[in-house]
Design a protein around this motif. Structure first.
Motif, PDB file in Angstrom:
ATOM      1  N   THR A 210      -4.397  -1.921  -4.440  1.00 13.39           N
ATOM      2  CA  THR A 210      -3.468  -0.924  -3.459  1.00 13.39           C
ATOM      3  C   THR A 210      -4.498   0.002  -2.684  1.00 13.39           C
ATOM      4  O   THR A 210      -4.472   0.381  -1.453  1.00 13.39           O
ATOM      5  N   GLY A 213      -6.620  -1.545  -0.090  1.00 13.63           N
ATOM      6  CA  GLY A 213      -5.685  -1.744   1.192  1.00 13.63           C
ATOM      7  C   GLY A 213      -5.812  -0.435   1.815  1.00 13.63           C
ATOM      8  O   GLY A 213      -5.423  -0.738   3.143  1.00 13.63           O
ATOM      9  N   ASN A 214      -6.116   0.614   1.498  1.00 14.21           N
ATOM     10  CA  ASN A 214      -5.836   1.973   2.239  1.00 14.21           C
ATOM     11  C   ASN A 214      -7.269   2.088   3.031  1.00 14.21           C
ATOM     12  O   ASN A 214      -8.094   1.295   2.969  1.00 14.21           O
ATOM     13  N   ALA A 260      -0.083   0.935  13.341  1.00 13.16           N
ATOM     14  CA  ALA A 260       0.948   0.133  12.471  1.00 13.16           C
ATOM     15  C   ALA A 260       1.932   0.909  11.873  1.00 13.16           C
ATOM     16  O   ALA A 260       3.267   0.427  11.901  1.00 13.16           O
ATOM     17  N   ARG A 265       4.348  -2.222  10.694  1.00 12.31           N
ATOM     18  CA  ARG A 265       3.609  -3.208   9.998  1.00 12.31           C
ATOM     19  C   ARG A 265       2.699  -2.778   9.125  1.00 12.31           C
ATOM     20  O   ARG A 265       2.350  -1.450   9.130  1.00 12.31           O
ATOM     21  N   LYS A 266       1.918  -3.703   8.418  1.00  9.87           N
ATOM     22  CA  LYS A 266       0.997  -3.214   7.473  1.00  9.87           C
ATOM     23  C   LYS A 266      -0.116  -3.070   8.251  1.00  9.87           C
ATOM     24  O   LYS A 266      -0.664  -3.715   9.062  1.00  9.87           O
TER      25      LYS A 266
END
Length: 272
Positions: A210, A213-214, A260, A265-266
């Motif tokens: 997580t 992903g940032n 995004a 969306r991601k």
């Protein structure tokens, strides 16, 4: 998608480097017969593994853990003391040899997480305290047995301990050489979360992914700023805080994050 990089072994296999995916690197202390006690060779291997992951652009978060369920790191390898730490001069040479690795972890540019099972004692606790975040299994045992061995715990280790638990709890741990369990470690702020034995590593890796992903610059800004907050006011590098803040606001990732959000969306962050 590129193939995963191969696993690497250092210190004759006692330090393992793997890449479990999602931008995460995993370093394993692999000396279970000695409850992952750290030899000088393992300190050298730890440094090599950390440098390899630091220089890997695909890796955004590093997790440290111990092989098996008996220990994260149970401390220094006592069998080396007679040869390497038998007096003050020898002990200083020993400390200097591992100092570069401790400094590398202390100033590591990527987020670090300690995933702790079993014993986390002495130098092992120092390693854990040098990471950004600490997760523990319920059966963990924490302690600093320096007073029971007749040795002094170093300044850097004590600075980190005091910053986490405060001076009174640090005195209690040091003076008594006592061990505390995971619940007490959580209560005094030595660890951040307790998870069951089975879920500890998978949950740690999920949290690491997580973070990975940032936006890397935003995570780096948080890491840099928190480090400066912990310094005495006279030693804070406010220019460094402003520099990383400006880099975030001018980054492609900031623009990608806005797009995004609007497009529901991601985001696909690139660290620039």
């Amino acid at each position: 998608m590129p193939a995963a990089a191969p696993s690497l072994a250092f210190a004759d296999g006692k330090i393992l480097l793997t890449r479990p995916g999602g931008g995460v690197g995993l370093v394993t202390f692999n000396n279970p017969d000695k409850r992952n006690a750290m030899s000088l060779e393992m300190w050298d291997g730890l440094g090599q593994a950390l440098v390899a992951l630091r220089d890997d652009a695909e890796i955004r978060v590093v997790v440290l853990t111990g092989a098996g369920d008996k220990a994260f790191v149970s401390g220094a390898d006592i069998s080396q003391f007679e040869q390497n730490r038998h007096n003050a001069v020898a002990s200083e040479a020993y400390a200097q040899r591992s100092a570069a690795q401790r400094a590398l972890l202390a100033d590591y540019p990527k987020p670090t997480i300690a995933c702790i099972r079993g014993f986390c004692l002495g130098g092992g606790l120092q390693i854990a305290m040098l990471t950004d975040i600490r997760f523990a299994a319920p059966d963990c045992q924490f302690g600093i047995p320096a007073a029971r061995l007749g040795i002094a715990y170093g300044y850097d280790g004590l600075r980190n301990l005091v910053s986490l638990v405060g001076p009174s709890q640090a005195r209690l741990l040091l003076y008594a050489g006592m061990r505390i369990d995971a619940a007490e470690a959580l209560r005094i702020g030595l660890v951040d979360r307790i998870m069951s034995q089975d879920e500890l590593l998978p949950a740690t890796l999920d949290i690491a992914r997580t973070i990975a992903g940032n936006a890397p610059l935003a995570v780096q800004a948080a890491k840099i700023t928190i480090a400066e907050v912990l310094k005495d006011e006279s030693r804070r590098d406010m220019a460094a805080i402003k520099q990383i803040g400006d880099a975030c606001m001018d980054s492609e990732d900031f623009r990608e994050g806005r797009r995004a959000f609007m497009e529901k969306r991601k985001p696909a962050f690139k660290g620039r």
